[in-house]
Design a protein around this motif. Sequence first.
Motif, mmCIF file in Angstrom:
data_model
loop_
_atom_site.group_PDB
_atom_site.id
_atom_site.type_symbol
_atom_site.label_atom_id
_atom_site.label_comp_id
_atom_site.label_asym_id
_atom_site.label_seq_id
_atom_site.Cartn_x
_atom_site.Cartn_y
_atom_site.Cartn_z
ATOM 1 N N MET A 115 0.851 -1.190 0.000
ATOM 2 C CA MET A 115 0.000 0.000 0.000
ATOM 3 C C MET A 115 0.880 1.231 0.000
ATOM 4 S SD MET A 115 -3.231 0.970 0.039
ATOM 5 C CE MET A 115 -4.137 -0.485 0.513
ATOM 6 N N THR A 116 0.594 2.164 -0.914
ATOM 7 C CA THR A 116 1.410 3.361 -1.053
ATOM 8 C C THR A 116 0.569 4.496 -1.642
ATOM 9 O OG1 THR A 116 3.521 4.192 -1.916
ATOM 10 C CG2 THR A 116 2.226 2.795 -3.391
ATOM 11 N N GLN A 117 1.141 5.687 -1.693
ATOM 12 C CA GLN A 117 0.524 6.815 -2.394
ATOM 13 C C GLN A 117 1.002 6.819 -3.829
ATOM 14 O OE1 GLN A 117 1.014 10.653 -0.562
ATOM 15 N NE2 GLN A 117 0.549 9.877 1.474
ATOM 16 N N THR A 118 0.134 7.216 -4.741
ATOM 17 C CA THR A 118 0.495 7.346 -6.148
ATOM 18 C C THR A 118 -0.081 8.658 -6.666
ATOM 19 O OG1 THR A 118 -1.510 6.342 -7.045
ATOM 20 C CG2 THR A 118 0.287 4.834 -6.434
ATOM 21 N N PHE A 119 0.222 8.991 -7.909
ATOM 22 C CA PHE A 119 -0.344 10.205 -8.488
ATOM 23 C C PHE A 119 -1.854 10.096 -8.663
ATOM 24 C CE2 PHE A 119 0.285 7.552 -12.187
ATOM 25 C CZ PHE A 119 -0.785 7.846 -13.018
ATOM 26 N N PHE A 120 -2.385 8.867 -8.718
ATOM 27 C CA PHE A 120 -3.823 8.672 -8.943
ATOM 28 C C PHE A 120 -4.588 8.245 -7.692
ATOM 29 C CE2 PHE A 120 -1.650 4.723 -10.073
ATOM 30 C CZ PHE A 120 -2.345 3.783 -9.339
ATOM 31 N N ALA A 121 -3.869 7.973 -6.595
ATOM 32 C CA ALA A 121 -4.537 7.506 -5.384
ATOM 33 C C ALA A 121 -3.765 7.912 -4.142
ATOM 34 C CB ALA A 121 -4.668 5.986 -5.415
ATOM 35 N N SER A 122 -4.499 8.282 -3.094
ATOM 36 C CA SER A 122 -3.825 8.564 -1.826
ATOM 37 C C SER A 122 -3.454 7.255 -1.133
ATOM 38 C CB SER A 122 -4.707 9.425 -0.928
ATOM 39 O OG SER A 122 -5.957 8.806 -0.698
ATOM 40 N N ALA A 123 -4.089 6.150 -1.541
ATOM 41 C CA ALA A 123 -3.734 4.819 -1.048
ATOM 42 C C ALA A 123 -4.019 3.816 -2.165
ATOM 43 C CB ALA A 123 -4.531 4.474 0.201
ATOM 44 N N PHE A 124 -3.007 3.018 -2.504
ATOM 45 C CA PHE A 124 -3.167 1.995 -3.541
ATOM 46 C C PHE A 124 -2.220 0.842 -3.242
ATOM 47 C CE2 PHE A 124 -1.892 -0.071 -7.506
ATOM 48 C CZ PHE A 124 -3.132 -0.439 -8.015
ATOM 49 N N GLY A 125 -2.748 -0.377 -3.341
ATOM 50 C CA GLY A 125 -1.928 -1.554 -3.164
ATOM 51 C C GLY A 125 -2.552 -2.742 -3.865
ATOM 52 N N MET A 126 -1.742 -3.764 -4.108
ATOM 53 C CA MET A 126 -2.218 -4.978 -4.772
ATOM 54 C C MET A 126 -1.844 -6.179 -3.911
ATOM 55 S SD MET A 126 -1.150 -3.911 -8.671
ATOM 56 C CE MET A 126 -1.508 -5.506 -9.344
ATOM 57 N N VAL A 127 -2.821 -7.084 -3.750
ATOM 58 C CA VAL A 127 -2.620 -8.251 -2.904
ATOM 59 C C VAL A 127 -3.383 -9.439 -3.496
ATOM 60 C CG1 VAL A 127 -4.554 -7.623 -1.375
ATOM 61 C CG2 VAL A 127 -2.723 -9.083 -0.508
ATOM 62 N N ALA A 128 -2.771 -10.612 -3.440
ATOM 63 C CA ALA A 128 -3.463 -11.847 -3.810
ATOM 64 C C ALA A 128 -3.919 -12.483 -2.501
ATOM 65 C CB ALA A 128 -2.541 -12.791 -4.571
ATOM 66 N N ASP A 129 -5.214 -12.761 -2.389
ATOM 67 C CA ASP A 129 -5.717 -13.347 -1.152
ATOM 68 C C ASP A 129 -5.320 -14.814 -1.039
ATOM 69 O OD1 ASP A 129 -7.670 -14.960 -2.493
ATOM 70 O OD2 ASP A 129 -9.198 -13.413 -2.296
ATOM 71 N N ARG A 130 -5.702 -15.463 0.024
ATOM 72 C CA ARG A 130 -5.303 -16.854 0.292
ATOM 73 C C ARG A 130 -5.843 -17.843 -0.725
ATOM 74 N NH1 ARG A 130 -8.330 -17.731 5.987
ATOM 75 N NH2 ARG A 130 -7.192 -15.819 6.340
ATOM 76 N N PHE A 131 -6.773 -17.422 -1.573
ATOM 77 C CA PHE A 131 -7.333 -18.283 -2.616
ATOM 78 C C PHE A 131 -6.696 -18.024 -3.977
ATOM 79 C CE2 PHE A 131 -10.359 -17.495 0.720
ATOM 80 C CZ PHE A 131 -10.591 -18.784 1.165
ATOM 81 N N GLY A 132 -5.792 -17.018 -4.025
ATOM 82 C CA GLY A 132 -5.116 -16.691 -5.272
ATOM 83 C C GLY A 132 -5.793 -15.609 -6.083
ATOM 84 N N VAL A 133 -6.907 -15.032 -5.568
ATOM 85 C CA VAL A 133 -7.601 -13.953 -6.267
ATOM 86 C C VAL A 133 -6.819 -12.668 -6.042
ATOM 87 C CG1 VAL A 133 -9.737 -12.619 -6.467
ATOM 88 C CG2 VAL A 133 -9.844 -15.082 -6.010
#
Length: 144
Positions: A115-133
């Motif tokens: 999770m981080t700040q970007t030019f398009f979001a004050s909070a953005f992150g990517m995560v794969a859940d325990r099922f792989g989604v």
Amino acid sequence: MLVQSYLMFNGRCEEAIEFYRKALGAEVTMMMRFKENPEPMTEGCGPGGGAIPGDNIMHASFKIGETEVMASDGMGSNGKPEFKGFSLSLTAASDAEAQRLFKALGDGGKVEMPMTQTFFASAFGMVADRFGVSWMVINPRPMP
């Protein structure tokens, strides 16, 4: 026209739905098991084209916020389900909510982008859940 996500969990559908209930507040609107099917089952929906145990989920619908997601144990492959080439994007109302959702989805999963700040979001992150989604969690910045 309506496009909806339909996730196949290969025997872990009920576990996944319970996870999304706890992590995201998902509300189940419909759930039917294979043994409740009013028509005779044919081979082909199960792992490797075989039969599926009657207690497995034939079809389920659940809501996450305003979005309906559908899920099943059918049409799986042998082994672990694979969710490749797409992500579900979850828009949070605040940075604190984005952090909470990201942490909840990441429990037992794998962080793909912290999770981080970007030019398009004050909070953005990517995560794969325990099922792989794969999930993208975002609190977008207003665009000019």
